[in-house]
Enzyme design. Structure first.
Site, PDB file in Angstrom:
ATOM      1  N   THR A   1      -6.666   2.952   7.989  1.00 27.78           N
ATOM      2  CA  THR A   1      -7.708   3.906   7.614  1.00 27.78           C
ATOM      3  C   THR A   1      -8.719   4.086   8.744  1.00 27.78           C
ATOM      4  O   THR A   1      -8.971   3.168   9.517  1.00 27.78           O
ATOM      5  CB  THR A   1      -8.445   3.453   6.330  1.00 27.78           C
ATOM      6  OG1 THR A   1      -7.495   3.248   5.297  1.00 27.78           O
ATOM      7  CG2 THR A   1      -9.476   4.442   5.883  1.00 27.78           C
TER       8      THR A   1
ATOM      9  N   ARG B   1       1.727   7.470  -4.425  1.00 29.76           N
ATOM     10  CA  ARG B   1       0.623   6.504  -4.561  1.00 29.76           C
ATOM     11  C   ARG B   1      -0.663   7.096  -3.957  1.00 29.76           C
ATOM     12  O   ARG B   1      -0.674   7.594  -2.841  1.00 29.76           O
ATOM     13  CB  ARG B   1       0.979   5.206  -3.833  1.00 29.76           C
ATOM     14  CG  ARG B   1      -0.137   4.148  -3.865  1.00 29.76           C
ATOM     15  CD  ARG B   1      -0.924   4.136  -2.578  1.00 29.76           C
ATOM     16  NE  ARG B   1      -1.845   2.997  -2.476  1.00 29.76           N
ATOM     17  CZ  ARG B   1      -2.751   2.856  -1.503  1.00 29.76           C
ATOM     18  NH1 ARG B   1      -2.852   3.778  -0.570  1.00 29.76           N
ATOM     19  NH2 ARG B   1      -3.545   1.809  -1.471  1.00 29.76           N
ATOM     20  N   VAL B   2      -1.740   7.045  -4.724  1.00 28.53           N
ATOM     21  CA  VAL B   2      -3.043   7.469  -4.213  1.00 28.53           C
ATOM     22  C   VAL B   2      -3.924   6.238  -4.117  1.00 28.53           C
ATOM     23  O   VAL B   2      -4.019   5.463  -5.073  1.00 28.53           O
ATOM     24  CB  VAL B   2      -3.685   8.528  -5.135  1.00 28.53           C
ATOM     25  CG1 VAL B   2      -5.092   8.859  -4.675  1.00 28.53           C
ATOM     26  CG2 VAL B   2      -2.822   9.778  -5.174  1.00 28.53           C
ATOM     27  N   GLY B   3      -4.533   6.059  -2.968  1.00 26.10           N
ATOM     28  CA  GLY B   3      -5.367   4.879  -2.758  1.00 26.10           C
ATOM     29  C   GLY B   3      -6.836   5.168  -2.928  1.00 26.10           C
ATOM     30  O   GLY B   3      -7.242   6.197  -3.500  1.00 26.10           O
ATOM     31  N   ASP B   4      -7.643   4.253  -2.419  1.00 25.69           N
ATOM     32  CA  ASP B   4      -9.096   4.348  -2.569  1.00 25.69           C
ATOM     33  C   ASP B   4      -9.699   5.546  -1.855  1.00 25.69           C
ATOM     34  O   ASP B   4     -10.720   6.088  -2.278  1.00 25.69           O
ATOM     35  CB  ASP B   4      -9.756   3.083  -2.028  1.00 25.69           C
ATOM     36  CG  ASP B   4      -9.451   2.896  -0.542  1.00 25.69           C
ATOM     37  OD1 ASP B   4      -8.263   2.714  -0.207  1.00 25.69           O
ATOM     38  OD2 ASP B   4     -10.377   2.953   0.286  1.00 25.69           O
TER      39      ASP B   4
ATOM     40  N   THR C   1     -12.488   0.519   4.563  1.00 26.89           N
ATOM     41  CA  THR C   1     -11.104   0.407   4.988  1.00 26.89           C
ATOM     42  C   THR C   1     -10.561  -0.898   4.415  1.00 26.89           C
ATOM     43  O   THR C   1     -11.324  -1.821   4.162  1.00 26.89           O
ATOM     44  CB  THR C   1     -10.966   0.399   6.516  1.00 26.89           C
ATOM     45  OG1 THR C   1      -9.671  -0.097   6.877  1.00 26.89           O
ATOM     46  CG2 THR C   1     -12.008  -0.475   7.197  1.00 26.89           C
ATOM     47  N   GLY C   2      -9.260  -0.957   4.224  1.00 27.39           N
ATOM     48  CA  GLY C   2      -8.683  -2.204   3.720  1.00 27.39           C
ATOM     49  C   GLY C   2      -7.735  -1.955   2.574  1.00 27.39           C
ATOM     50  O   GLY C   2      -7.220  -0.844   2.411  1.00 27.39           O
ATOM     51  N   HIS C   3      -7.526  -2.976   1.786  1.00 25.02           N
ATOM     52  CA  HIS C   3      -6.539  -2.936   0.707  1.00 25.02           C
ATOM     53  C   HIS C   3      -7.040  -2.012  -0.413  1.00 25.02           C
ATOM     54  O   HIS C   3      -7.932  -2.359  -1.182  1.00 25.02           O
ATOM     55  CB  HIS C   3      -6.311  -4.359   0.198  1.00 25.02           C
ATOM     56  CG  HIS C   3      -5.218  -4.438  -0.811  1.00 25.02           C
ATOM     57  ND1 HIS C   3      -5.075  -5.488  -1.663  1.00 25.02           N
ATOM     58  CD2 HIS C   3      -4.227  -3.578  -1.116  1.00 25.02           C
ATOM     59  CE1 HIS C   3      -4.027  -5.275  -2.453  1.00 25.02           C
ATOM     60  NE2 HIS C   3      -3.502  -4.127  -2.121  1.00 25.02           N
ATOM     61  N   GLY C   4      -6.433  -0.818  -0.490  1.00 21.69           N
ATOM     62  CA  GLY C   4      -6.953   0.242  -1.347  1.00 21.69           C
ATOM     63  C   GLY C   4      -7.081  -0.134  -2.807  1.00 21.69           C
ATOM     64  O   GLY C   4      -8.075   0.211  -3.454  1.00 21.69           O
TER      65      GLY C   4
HETATM   66  N1  GLY Z   1      -7.568   1.860   2.284  1.00 25.42           N
HETATM   67  C1  GLY Z   1      -6.482   2.727   2.470  1.00 25.42           C
HETATM   68  C2  GLY Z   1      -5.480   2.648   1.411  1.00 25.42           C
HETATM   69  O1  GLY Z   1      -5.255   1.587   0.832  1.00 25.42           O
HETATM   70  O2  GLY Z   1      -4.880   3.648   1.117  1.00 25.42           O
END
Ligand code: GLY
Length: 310
Positions: free
Chosen positions: A167, A195-198, A218-221
């Site tokens: 990100t 898949r839709v993330g954060d 940024t990071g684990h969505g």
């Molecule tokens: N932070 C980006 C994602 O997980 O999509």
């Protein structure tokens, strides 16, 4: 008001051979966005410019460096938010677009909605005259190599951990005291199709409010979404915490409650800023006054003249 622009190029574990690329790209994008602020331009124009530059740089997981989904395809998410009006625009699972952040801005400026997804976002892009690009132009050899490696039954867990990160994003305060944020991503390596993330979700992948500040995470969505990271940081700031302390508190909550690592860039209305992360690394850069600040490893904080082109 002393303008400021802070960018990140993604939290995670950056391979040694890509450290210099990652660091020089964020410095260059911070300079690019800051030039707009120095000329009296808006925080929104500055964050979109900085994120556009990062999307155009194949070193990052956004735009032309996006990671691939499980089918080997590119699906991207992006968001912008204007702290003066709380206007926001986002796109999710969008394909064949070079600069999703610019499409997110068009959603904000030209529709009454906050988020358009997949084919609908693509139709809107065509209606707006946004040029479609071939998917191949968004796929680097590096992204294809990582995708293949992660499909293998003996995939390396370290490489896999890197795939959870990435990100790019920016936050800014302009001379008028207006605040904005922008975030863009290819998402998670080998994610499911659709898949839709954060990043596309307001309050998770970004939030800006002139009365409190702005955040681009940024990071684990999935973990970011569970704790609504951007809004949680601003909540702590509303309770009197500094940008730095609020960022650290929320990242700690994300780790303890959702088991996720990540990073953020944060500003407050006075132009005080923070670049904080719980992941191993995060490339970041901040431009303010005549100085460019930057770093990548925990505790690192280098400075150089804003006019130094390197
Ligand atoms: N932070 C980006 C994602 O997980 O999509």
């Amino acid at each position: 008001m002393l303008p400021v622009l802070v960018v990140h190029g993604g939290a995670g574990l950056i391979p040694k051979e890509r450290v210099e690329l990652s660091s020089s790209g964020v410095r260059s994008a911070a300079r690019g966005g800051y030039t707009i602020l120095q000329g009296g331009g808006s925080a929104m124009d500055a964050v979109v410019e900085a994120v556009t530059q990062l999307e155009n740089n194949p070193a990052y997981n956004a735009g032309c460096g996006s990671v691939l989904n499980v089918k080997g395809e590119v699906e991207m998410d992006a968001i912008v938010m204007d702290g003066k009006t709380l206007a926001s625009g986002a796109v999710s699972a969008v394909r064949n677009i070079a600069n999703p952040v610019q499409l997110a801005r068009l959603v904000m400026d030209k529709t009454s909605h906050l988020c358009l997804t997949a084919q609908g976002a693509g139709q809107f892009a065509r209606a707006m005259g946004v040029i479609e690009v071939p998917e191949e132009s968004l796929i680097t050899d590096y992204a294809r190599m990582r995708w293949k490696k992660n499909l293998a039954p003996d995939a390396n867990p370290v490489e896999s951990q890197m795939g959870k990160m990435g990100t790019v994003g920016a936050v800014a305060v302009d001379v008028e005291g207006n605040i904005a944020c922008a975030t863009s991503t290819g998402g998670m390596l080998n994610k499911m199709e659709g898949r839709v993330g954060d990043t596309a979700c307001i309050g998770c992948g970004g939030y800006a409010d002139n009365t409190v500040g702005a955040v681009s995470p940024t990071g684990h969505g999935e973990a970011i979404m569970k704790v609504t990271l951007a809004r949680l940081i601003l909540f702590h700031m509303e309770q009197g915490q500094s940008a730095e302390a609020a960022s650290d508190l929320a990242l700690a909550t994300m780790k303890s409650r959702a088991g996720g690592l990540g990073g953020v860039v944060t500003v407050d209305p006075q132009g005080r800023w923070a670049a904080r992360f719980s992941s191993r690394q995060m490339s970041w850069a901040a431009a303010q006054k005549d100085t460019l600040h930057y770093g990548l490893n925990a505790g690192e904080h280098f400075t150089q003249s804003i006019d130094d082109p390197h």
